[in-house]
Design a protein around this motif. Structure first.
Motif, PDB file in Angstrom:
ATOM      1  N   GLU A   8       0.823  -1.208   0.000  1.00 45.57           N
ATOM      2  CA  GLU A   8       0.000   0.000   0.000  1.00 45.57           C
ATOM      3  C   GLU A   8       0.861   1.264   0.000  1.00 45.57           C
ATOM      4  OE1 GLU A   8      -2.804  -0.167   3.180  1.00 45.57           O
ATOM      5  OE2 GLU A   8      -3.907  -1.860   2.319  1.00 45.57           O
ATOM      6  N   LEU A   9       2.019   1.193   0.655  1.00 48.81           N
ATOM      7  CA  LEU A   9       2.955   2.319   0.625  1.00 48.81           C
ATOM      8  C   LEU A   9       3.428   2.571  -0.800  1.00 48.81           C
ATOM      9  CD1 LEU A   9       4.748   4.440   2.117  1.00 48.81           C
ATOM     10  CD2 LEU A   9       6.484   2.642   2.309  1.00 48.81           C
ATOM     11  N   GLU A  10       3.788   1.511  -1.522  1.00 50.44           N
ATOM     12  CA  GLU A  10       4.254   1.655  -2.897  1.00 50.44           C
ATOM     13  C   GLU A  10       3.135   2.154  -3.808  1.00 50.44           C
ATOM     14  OE1 GLU A  10       7.394   1.571  -3.877  1.00 50.44           O
ATOM     15  OE2 GLU A  10       7.763   1.302  -1.745  1.00 50.44           O
ATOM     16  N   LYS A  11       1.903   1.720  -3.527  1.00 56.02           N
ATOM     17  CA  LYS A  11       0.757   2.197  -4.298  1.00 56.02           C
ATOM     18  C   LYS A  11       0.577   3.699  -4.104  1.00 56.02           C
ATOM     19  CE  LYS A  11      -4.236   1.459  -4.839  1.00 56.02           C
ATOM     20  NZ  LYS A  11      -5.422   0.710  -4.340  1.00 56.02           N
ATOM     21  N   GLN A  12       0.725   4.155  -2.852  1.00 57.23           N
ATOM     22  CA  GLN A  12       0.600   5.580  -2.564  1.00 57.23           C
ATOM     23  C   GLN A  12       1.759   6.362  -3.182  1.00 57.23           C
ATOM     24  OE1 GLN A  12      -1.933   7.081  -1.421  1.00 57.23           O
ATOM     25  NE2 GLN A  12      -1.056   9.139  -1.299  1.00 57.23           N
ATOM     26  N   ARG A  13       2.945   5.763  -3.204  1.00 59.22           N
ATOM     27  CA  ARG A  13       4.104   6.423  -3.805  1.00 59.22           C
ATOM     28  C   ARG A  13       3.860   6.659  -5.298  1.00 59.22           C
ATOM     29  NH1 ARG A  13       8.292   6.174  -1.168  1.00 59.22           N
ATOM     30  NH2 ARG A  13       8.044   4.012  -0.498  1.00 59.22           N
ATOM     31  N   LYS A  14       3.328   5.638  -5.950  1.00 61.47           N
ATOM     32  CA  LYS A  14       3.047   5.744  -7.383  1.00 61.47           C
ATOM     33  C   LYS A  14       1.998   6.811  -7.649  1.00 61.47           C
ATOM     34  CE  LYS A  14       1.685   3.015 -11.416  1.00 61.47           C
ATOM     35  NZ  LYS A  14       1.256   1.682 -11.929  1.00 61.47           N
ATOM     36  N   ALA A  15       0.937   6.826  -6.835  1.00 66.20           N
ATOM     37  CA  ALA A  15      -0.132   7.815  -7.016  1.00 66.20           C
ATOM     38  C   ALA A  15       0.388   9.227  -6.782  1.00 66.20           C
ATOM     39  CB  ALA A  15      -1.279   7.506  -6.051  1.00 66.20           C
ATOM     40  N   ALA A  16       1.210   9.400  -5.740  1.00 65.15           N
ATOM     41  CA  ALA A  16       1.761  10.727  -5.440  1.00 65.15           C
ATOM     42  C   ALA A  16       2.705  11.187  -6.548  1.00 65.15           C
ATOM     43  CB  ALA A  16       2.487  10.697  -4.104  1.00 65.15           C
ATOM     44  N   SER A  17       3.498  10.274  -7.063  1.00 70.77           N
ATOM     45  CA  SER A  17       4.424  10.607  -8.155  1.00 70.77           C
ATOM     46  C   SER A  17       3.671  11.019  -9.411  1.00 70.77           C
ATOM     47  CB  SER A  17       5.338   9.419  -8.459  1.00 70.77           C
ATOM     48  OG  SER A  17       6.121   9.084  -7.337  1.00 70.77           O
ATOM     49  N   GLU A  18       2.598  10.286  -9.715  1.00 66.12           N
ATOM     50  CA  GLU A  18       1.786  10.614 -10.892  1.00 66.12           C
ATOM     51  C   GLU A  18       1.134  11.986 -10.735  1.00 66.12           C
ATOM     52  OE1 GLU A  18       1.556   9.039 -13.783  1.00 66.12           O
ATOM     53  OE2 GLU A  18       3.067   7.639 -13.031  1.00 66.12           O
ATOM     54  N   GLU A  19       0.729  12.299  -9.516  1.00 68.34           N
ATOM     55  CA  GLU A  19       0.115  13.599  -9.262  1.00 68.34           C
ATOM     56  C   GLU A  19       1.108  14.723  -9.526  1.00 68.34           C
ATOM     57  OE1 GLU A  19      -2.296  16.773  -8.083  1.00 68.34           O
ATOM     58  OE2 GLU A  19      -2.829  14.729  -8.677  1.00 68.34           O
ATOM     59  N   GLU A 154       5.145  20.621   3.430  1.00 66.06           N
ATOM     60  CA  GLU A 154       3.958  20.351   4.229  1.00 66.06           C
ATOM     61  C   GLU A 154       3.149  19.167   3.709  1.00 66.06           C
ATOM     62  OE1 GLU A 154       1.865  24.067   4.266  1.00 66.06           O
ATOM     63  OE2 GLU A 154       3.292  25.018   5.649  1.00 66.06           O
ATOM     64  N   SER A 155       3.732  18.395   2.781  1.00 65.44           N
ATOM     65  CA  SER A 155       2.990  17.295   2.165  1.00 65.44           C
ATOM     66  C   SER A 155       3.680  15.956   2.383  1.00 65.44           C
ATOM     67  CB  SER A 155       2.837  17.544   0.660  1.00 65.44           C
ATOM     68  OG  SER A 155       2.360  16.397   0.001  1.00 65.44           O
ATOM     69  N   ILE A 156       3.007  15.046   3.074  1.00 67.13           N
ATOM     70  CA  ILE A 156       3.553  13.706   3.265  1.00 67.13           C
ATOM     71  C   ILE A 156       3.584  12.945   1.947  1.00 67.13           C
ATOM     72  CG2 ILE A 156       1.340  12.606   3.836  1.00 67.13           C
ATOM     73  CD1 ILE A 156       2.914  10.946   5.943  1.00 67.13           C
ATOM     74  N   ASP A 157       2.640  13.256   1.035  1.00 68.23           N
ATOM     75  CA  ASP A 157       2.616  12.587  -0.258  1.00 68.23           C
ATOM     76  C   ASP A 157       3.866  12.901  -1.074  1.00 68.23           C
ATOM     77  OD1 ASP A 157       0.226  11.172  -0.005  1.00 68.23           O
ATOM     78  OD2 ASP A 157      -0.975  12.896  -0.606  1.00 68.23           O
ATOM     79  N   GLU A 158       4.310  14.161  -1.016  1.00 68.97           N
ATOM     80  CA  GLU A 158       5.523  14.514  -1.765  1.00 68.97           C
ATOM     81  C   GLU A 158       6.751  13.846  -1.157  1.00 68.97           C
ATOM     82  OE1 GLU A 158       6.334  18.152  -3.475  1.00 68.97           O
ATOM     83  OE2 GLU A 158       4.272  18.537  -4.113  1.00 68.97           O
ATOM     84  N   TYR A 159       6.759  13.700   0.163  1.00 69.72           N
ATOM     85  CA  TYR A 159       7.873  12.985   0.789  1.00 69.72           C
ATOM     86  C   TYR A 159       7.849  11.512   0.391  1.00 69.72           C
ATOM     87  CZ  TYR A 159      10.999  10.996   4.271  1.00 69.72           C
ATOM     88  OH  TYR A 159      12.021  10.303   4.892  1.00 69.72           O
ATOM     89  N   ILE A 160       6.683  10.915   0.372  1.00 75.39           N
ATOM     90  CA  ILE A 160       6.545   9.511  -0.045  1.00 75.39           C
ATOM     91  C   ILE A 160       6.976   9.368  -1.500  1.00 75.39           C
ATOM     92  CG2 ILE A 160       4.863   7.686  -0.540  1.00 75.39           C
ATOM     93  CD1 ILE A 160       3.348   8.572   1.988  1.00 75.39           C
ATOM     94  N   ALA A 161       6.583  10.310  -2.367  1.00 75.94           N
ATOM     95  CA  ALA A 161       6.950  10.261  -3.780  1.00 75.94           C
ATOM     96  C   ALA A 161       8.463  10.335  -3.969  1.00 75.94           C
ATOM     97  CB  ALA A 161       6.278  11.397  -4.535  1.00 75.94           C
ATOM     98  N   SER A 162       9.148  11.032  -3.062  1.00 73.21           N
ATOM     99  CA  SER A 162      10.608  11.169  -3.168  1.00 73.21           C
ATOM    100  C   SER A 162      11.362   9.962  -2.596  1.00 73.21           C
ATOM    101  CB  SER A 162      11.064  12.438  -2.438  1.00 73.21           C
ATOM    102  OG  SER A 162      10.971  12.277  -1.027  1.00 73.21           O
ATOM    103  N   GLY A 163      10.610   8.944  -2.152  1.00 72.86           N
ATOM    104  CA  GLY A 163      11.233   7.759  -1.564  1.00 72.86           C
ATOM    105  C   GLY A 163      11.047   7.653  -0.065  1.00 72.86           C
TER     106      GLY A 163
END
Length: 623
Positions: A8-19, A154-163
């Motif tokens: 699920e973490l990798e799924k969120q990483r992919k979604a955040a990266s696509e965004e 201020e975005s956890i999604d951007e941190y997740i997208a960066s690895g």
């Protein structure tokens, strides 16, 4: 969003990266404390407004309205040139941006991809369009600061997208706690808060304690004057530090943690609160992290700005609600720390190094820096330097590289005199030390410490006796007063230094200063007290002639010490306008209109009003 597995973490990483990739253009506004102080919040608001009201932009569009993002980043590094903006995907770096520049940036760069060249960083006639082209940034090695200025702080999604949180997932699902401890130990990571104690050894000591209730504490109480490294990490990439703390908690089986931040860092506190809330919402912090059996809860504790609370036992006492004062050791914090339980206590930068070590391994980390001090070190560089700001370089990088290659040399083409390293508890390094590698062990030979990483550069106009007096004044004022050597020793040293800068010193004062300094260094209760005399010892050793000059000749060549200055009027420049006499508060200036005036230095109180008000540069200071 709840993340209950690595999948699920990798799924969120992919979604955040696509965004992030979906944006045609992203406007990265520096929202570190420095840039906010110069107006970046207003620029951010204006850019948001322009994006929200595209109809108000008089531009012929040849394609559909683009998808534009405006985000707040952490410190982009070149602090004195703020407010700063980066425009992606063009990689343009704009400096000294003003509110009135926003529309031009939006219409030309955001919508058309055209640069606004006048807002680039310039060195002479040369313009530097991209961050990687600017020497101050290009010559750094960013590990801890790799995300600062590049992602939404201020975005956890951007941190997740960066690895982000990959290292945590690896630790929890692929490694046992003792394996995590071993990797950190083998990496050679040393505490970046000042002492340089091996982090892995500290974690081992906590992990083997029979007491099962343990804590992880982060020291964000950055008290050195001119230091803002930890604050920049907490503002610009808080999730990385938090991830490092969670990994540390897993490694030593701790379930509670505290971040100790000084109240003077309101932006750091705000960003940390936001980061903790987002991590808890995603189940990356709190109960059963990522669906595992491991739980860890994190709290923020604000300090009142006491310098002594940077010392471990004083810090834990403050969290407990007691007065922040160090205690006698042993037992040490690893045995009896917070609430007398085993405690891992490291600073912000130390924890921020952990995720990369877990992900990339021991060999990678040891390939950076020096043998005894692997990895990088963040520094804040201020003072008489062309480029002030935040930087990160491999341990062992020389002062010459930092001051001249990255810092751009001495401001105004002046002559390098010294650099104060390690803050008020550090020491001075001079010209012969320019090629000494900065690491924990090398600088000790010169009565200096790396400390938390503050560098204050001084030129030939700096009085080193006054520098010693300034730092001694700070440490004496910040002494908690618990032990006599620090409480009384620093006070006596300050009194001697104050007499010297007033021109009232005696030669025997120098021997007494050295004797007091050695006494405090050897007998003070805590590390801060033991290092308090270092500025005096290092300046006495390298600039003893300046001390003698102040005492014997009653002169301060740098013209810094007010009591030793004499104001004179150059009769060739004086027009006899009487402005100096009119502004003298004690009537020390006499003369006739249209004739040269004179100053009676027996009456002069050295206020400088005459010099400030002279329109003809006729008043000068004689050392």
């Amino acid at each position: 969003m709840i993340i209950n597995s690595r999948k699920e973490l990798e799924k969120q990483r992919k979604a955040a990266s696509e965004e992030i990739k979906s944006y045609n253009c992203r406007i990265l506004v520096c929202a570190g404390t420095g840039c906010i102080a110069t107006g970046s919040q207003k620029i951010y608001d204006e850019m948001k407004k322009l994006c929200a009201d595209l109809e108000g932009v008089t531009v012929e569009m040849e394609k559909d309205v683009p998808h534009i993002g405006v985000v707040k980043t952490g410190c982009q590094g070149i602090c004195e040139l703020g407010p700063l903006i980066r425009i992606e995907p063009y990689h343009y770096q704009y400096v000294k941006v003003q509110l009135e520049d926003c529309r031009e940036i939006f219409e030309r760069t955001v919508l058309k991809g055209e640069p606004v060249e006048r807002l680039f960083y310039h060195k002479g006639e040369k313009a530097f369009a991209k961050p990687k082209d600017i020497p101050f940034i290009a010559k750094q090695t960013r590990v801890v600061l790799e995300n600062c200025g590049n992602i939404d702080a201020e975005s956890i999604d951007e941190y997740i997208a960066s690895g982000g949180f990959k290292a945590l997932a690896k630790a929890i699902f692929d490694m046992k706690p003792d394996e995590v401890v071993e990797v950190v130990d083998q990496s050679g990571l040393r505490g970046r808060g000042g002492g340089g104690f091996p982090a892995g050894r500290k974690w081992k000591q906590v992990a083997r304690q029979p007491e099962k209730v343990r804590y992880v504490v982060c020291n964000g109480d950055e008290g050195d004057p001119g230091a803002f490294m930890d604050g920049s990490v907490m503002e610009g990439d808080p999730f990385k530090m938090i991830e490092g703390m969670i990994i540390a908690a897993y490694a030593v089986s701790a379930q509670e943690g505290y971040i100790y931040v000084r109240a003077e860092y309101p932006l750091s506190v705000a960003r940390l609160k936001m980061a903790i809330a987002q991590a808890e919402e995603y189940h990356l912090l709190g109960d059963k992290i990522m669906g595992s059996d491991f739980s860890f809860h994190l709290h923020i504790n604000r300090g009142a700005g006491a310098f002594v609370c940077g010392e471990g036992s004083a810090l834990t006492a403050s969290i407990e609600g007691n007065r922040g004062m160090p205690r006698v050791k042993p037992p040490r914090t690893v045995e009896k720390g917070l609430w007398e339980k085993p405690t891992v206590l490291n600073n912000v930068e130390t924890f921020a190094n952990v995720p990369n070590i877990i992900l990339k391994g021991v060999e990678w980390f040891r390939s950076i820096g020096s043998e005894g001090s692997p990895g990088t070190k963040t520094f804040s560089i201020t003072g008489a330097i062309e480029n002030t700001g935040l930087l990160e370089v491999p341990m062992g990088t020389t002062l010459r590289e930092i001051i001249y290659d990255i810092g751009g040399g001495i401001k105004g083409g002046g002559e390098f005199k010294a650099v104060q390293i390690g803050g008020p508890s550090g020491g001075c390094l001079i010209t012969p030390h320019l090629d000494v590698g900065l690491d924990f062990d090398s600088v000790k030979k010169y009565d200096a410490i790396v400390g938390s990483g503050g560098l204050v550069v001084m030129d030939e106009h700096t009085c080193m006796v006054e520098v010693a007096r300034f730092f001694m004044s700070f440490t004496q004022r910040e002494s908690c007063g618990k032990c006599v050597p620090c409480r009384e020793g620093t006070k006596r040293m300050l009194e001697i230094l104050e007499r010297i800068v007033k021109g009232e010193g005696k030669l025997e004062d120098l021997d007494q200063l050295e004797e007091l300094a050695e006494m405090v260094r050897s007998m003070a209760l805590c590390g801060l007290g033991k290092s308090a005399p270092l500025p005096v010892l290092s300046t006495l050793r390298t600039f003893r002639d300046e001390y003698v000059e102040h005492i014997v000749e009653k002169k301060c060549v740098s013209k810094t010490c007010e009591a030793l200055r004499s104001f004179k009027i150059n009769p060739e420049f004086c027009k006899g306008c009487s402005k100096c006499a009119k502004n003298c508060p004690v009537g020390a200036i006499t003369g006739k209109l249209k004739e040269a005036y004179t100053i009676n230095n027996d009456l002069c109180i050295k206020c400088g009003a005459c010099k400030d008000n002279c329109a003809f540069d006729a008043v000068y200071i004689e050392a």
